[in-house]
Motif scaffolding. Sequence first.
Motif, mmCIF file in Angstrom:
data_model
loop_
_atom_site.group_PDB
_atom_site.id
_atom_site.type_symbol
_atom_site.label_atom_id
_atom_site.label_comp_id
_atom_site.label_asym_id
_atom_site.label_seq_id
_atom_site.Cartn_x
_atom_site.Cartn_y
_atom_site.Cartn_z
ATOM 1 N N ILE A 43 -6.005 5.057 -3.173
ATOM 2 C CA ILE A 43 -4.600 5.271 -2.843
ATOM 3 C C ILE A 43 -4.503 5.689 -1.378
ATOM 4 C CG2 ILE A 43 -2.520 6.568 -3.405
ATOM 5 C CD1 ILE A 43 -3.593 6.974 -6.187
ATOM 6 N N LYS A 44 -4.126 4.756 -0.539
ATOM 7 C CA LYS A 44 -3.973 5.041 0.888
ATOM 8 C C LYS A 44 -3.012 4.043 1.503
ATOM 9 C CE LYS A 44 -8.278 2.591 2.030
ATOM 10 N NZ LYS A 44 -9.594 2.748 2.708
ATOM 11 N N SER A 58 -4.691 -3.694 -13.680
ATOM 12 C CA SER A 58 -4.377 -5.007 -13.113
ATOM 13 C C SER A 58 -3.834 -5.931 -14.204
ATOM 14 C CB SER A 58 -5.621 -5.623 -12.476
ATOM 15 O OG SER A 58 -6.111 -4.801 -11.424
ATOM 16 N N LEU A 59 -3.006 -6.888 -13.788
ATOM 17 C CA LEU A 59 -2.343 -7.802 -14.717
ATOM 18 C C LEU A 59 -2.575 -9.246 -14.301
ATOM 19 C CD1 LEU A 59 1.104 -5.948 -14.888
ATOM 20 C CD2 LEU A 59 -0.761 -5.739 -16.546
ATOM 21 N N SER A 60 -2.378 -10.156 -15.254
ATOM 22 C CA SER A 60 -2.502 -11.583 -14.948
ATOM 23 C C SER A 60 -1.632 -12.383 -15.905
ATOM 24 C CB SER A 60 -3.962 -12.045 -15.052
ATOM 25 O OG SER A 60 -4.432 -11.906 -16.382
ATOM 26 N N LYS A 61 -1.268 -13.595 -15.476
ATOM 27 C CA LYS A 61 -0.415 -14.459 -16.293
ATOM 28 C C LYS A 61 -0.667 -15.917 -15.941
ATOM 29 C CE LYS A 61 4.391 -15.657 -17.313
ATOM 30 N NZ LYS A 61 5.818 -15.425 -16.961
ATOM 31 N N LEU A 62 -0.652 -16.757 -16.972
ATOM 32 C CA LEU A 62 -0.800 -18.191 -16.793
ATOM 33 C C LEU A 62 0.530 -18.879 -17.083
ATOM 34 C CD1 LEU A 62 -2.591 -20.720 -16.339
ATOM 35 C CD2 LEU A 62 -3.071 -20.684 -18.802
ATOM 36 N N SER A 63 0.978 -19.731 -16.157
ATOM 37 C CA SER A 63 2.194 -20.513 -16.356
ATOM 38 C C SER A 63 1.863 -21.989 -16.156
ATOM 39 C CB SER A 63 3.287 -20.083 -15.373
ATOM 40 O OG SER A 63 2.961 -20.481 -14.054
ATOM 41 N N THR A 64 2.843 -22.846 -16.340
ATOM 42 C CA THR A 64 2.608 -24.277 -16.165
ATOM 43 C C THR A 64 2.423 -24.649 -14.695
ATOM 44 O OG1 THR A 64 5.005 -24.660 -16.088
ATOM 45 C CG2 THR A 64 3.924 -24.875 -18.233
ATOM 46 N N ARG A 65 2.817 -23.760 -13.805
ATOM 47 C CA ARG A 65 2.734 -24.058 -12.370
ATOM 48 C C ARG A 65 1.510 -23.456 -11.701
ATOM 49 N NH1 ARG A 65 8.343 -22.063 -10.092
ATOM 50 N NH2 ARG A 65 7.747 -20.304 -11.407
ATOM 51 N N SER A 66 1.069 -22.280 -12.183
ATOM 52 C CA SER A 66 -0.003 -21.581 -11.488
ATOM 53 C C SER A 66 -0.561 -20.455 -12.347
ATOM 54 C CB SER A 66 0.509 -21.011 -10.158
ATOM 55 O OG SER A 66 1.571 -20.092 -10.406
ATOM 56 N N PHE A 67 -1.610 -19.832 -11.826
ATOM 57 C CA PHE A 67 -2.162 -18.620 -12.418
ATOM 58 C C PHE A 67 -1.873 -17.482 -11.449
ATOM 59 C CE2 PHE A 67 -5.560 -15.470 -12.688
ATOM 60 C CZ PHE A 67 -5.532 -15.154 -14.044
ATOM 61 N N THR A 68 -1.247 -16.412 -11.938
ATOM 62 C CA THR A 68 -0.875 -15.303 -11.062
ATOM 63 C C THR A 68 -1.510 -14.011 -11.544
ATOM 64 O OG1 THR A 68 1.153 -15.012 -12.358
ATOM 65 C CG2 THR A 68 1.318 -16.311 -10.346
ATOM 66 N N ALA A 69 -1.745 -13.113 -10.603
ATOM 67 C CA ALA A 69 -2.359 -11.827 -10.933
ATOM 68 C C ALA A 69 -1.875 -10.757 -9.968
ATOM 69 C CB ALA A 69 -3.885 -11.933 -10.894
ATOM 70 N N VAL A 70 -1.820 -9.541 -10.453
ATOM 71 C CA VAL A 70 -1.550 -8.367 -9.618
ATOM 72 C C VAL A 70 -2.732 -7.430 -9.777
ATOM 73 C CG1 VAL A 70 -0.078 -6.376 -9.223
ATOM 74 C CG2 VAL A 70 0.949 -8.561 -9.832
ATOM 75 N N ASP A 85 1.145 2.757 -8.066
ATOM 76 C CA ASP A 85 1.725 1.459 -8.432
ATOM 77 C C ASP A 85 2.035 0.584 -7.227
ATOM 78 O OD1 ASP A 85 1.549 2.277 -11.008
ATOM 79 O OD2 ASP A 85 3.684 2.711 -11.275
ATOM 80 N N LYS A 86 2.093 1.185 -6.057
ATOM 81 C CA LYS A 86 2.406 0.421 -4.844
ATOM 82 C C LYS A 86 1.153 0.037 -4.061
ATOM 83 C CE LYS A 86 7.093 2.225 -4.232
ATOM 84 N NZ LYS A 86 8.038 2.885 -3.310
ATOM 85 N N SER A 142 0.841 -1.201 0.000
ATOM 86 C CA SER A 142 0.000 0.000 0.000
ATOM 87 C C SER A 142 0.874 1.248 0.000
ATOM 88 C CB SER A 142 -0.927 0.018 1.230
ATOM 89 O OG SER A 142 -0.175 0.119 2.424
ATOM 90 N N SER A 143 0.285 2.353 -0.439
ATOM 91 C CA SER A 143 0.974 3.640 -0.451
ATOM 92 C C SER A 143 -0.062 4.741 -0.602
ATOM 93 C CB SER A 143 1.989 3.700 -1.608
ATOM 94 O OG SER A 143 2.536 4.997 -1.723
ATOM 95 N N GLU A 144 0.152 5.837 0.104
ATOM 96 C CA GLU A 144 -0.774 6.962 0.002
ATOM 97 C C GLU A 144 -0.350 7.966 -1.061
ATOM 98 O OE1 GLU A 144 -0.924 8.854 3.768
ATOM 99 O OE2 GLU A 144 1.228 9.299 3.872
ATOM 100 N N THR A 145 0.779 7.707 -1.724
ATOM 101 C CA THR A 145 1.282 8.636 -2.735
ATOM 102 C C THR A 145 1.549 7.987 -4.093
ATOM 103 O OG1 THR A 145 3.557 8.287 -1.951
ATOM 104 C CG2 THR A 145 2.334 10.153 -1.017
ATOM 105 N N VAL A 146 1.873 6.685 -4.110
ATOM 106 C CA VAL A 146 2.233 6.014 -5.358
ATOM 107 C C VAL A 146 1.194 4.946 -5.685
ATOM 108 C CG1 VAL A 146 4.017 4.742 -6.604
ATOM 109 C CG2 VAL A 146 4.662 6.403 -4.833
#
Length: 216
Positions: free
Chosen positions: A92-93, A74-86, A19-20, A13-17
């Motif tokens: 913003i806080k 938001s982003l996501s990706k599929l690999s052979t091991r798992s499904f990941t997402a951000v 991306d964080k 978390s971030s109150e200014t950025v």
Amino acid sequence: MTNRPEVLWAQRSSETVADKNIVYLTVNVPDIDEKSLKYVLTPTEITFEAEAKTDKKVYAFSFPLFGEVDTEASLSKLSTRSFTAVLRKKDIKSEYWPRLTKDKVKLPFIKTDFSKWADEDEQDGAPLDEDIGGMGDMGGMGGMGGMGGMGGMGGMGGMGGMGGMGDMGMGGMGGMDFSQMMASMGGGAGDAGPSGGDEPADSDSDDDGPPPLENV
């Protein structure tokens, strides 16, 4: 039959950025059939469904998120091991989400991702994995190779080195003690057997003991 996959999560978390202000998600289902993957992210809810090619089981979940997210960022990706997402948090806080889900209920399949987690008051010094590819590579406890390397060095340098030195020191000391003992008992160096200093006291005391007893 639908199965619940293991879902690991962590956050920053971030109150200014902006991306964080993110949430890390890892759905631990290996060998997902890409054609079966159904991933839907709305500002307030996440839905996942996929079939694993190995066991042919269908894994799925859906729940409202604690706070709103920016679906475009938001982003996501599929690999052979798992499904990941951000997931990018909309607000913003600096405060963390107290939980992943909107409802205050315990869902056993949702667990803390300790490999990415950082406490709220310590997150400034923790690394931020914004890249989906990098996050996927760091999934699970494999990223802690440094600890394994330290352990290996400790085992070789500490135990092995000390053990070798100890054996040499003990051997030298044993030889000196044995010689002194033999000299004091009147024995020669030729009396020493191949066992060295393992059992010199017992064997020599048995051999030299009877004459004094007979004299008495």
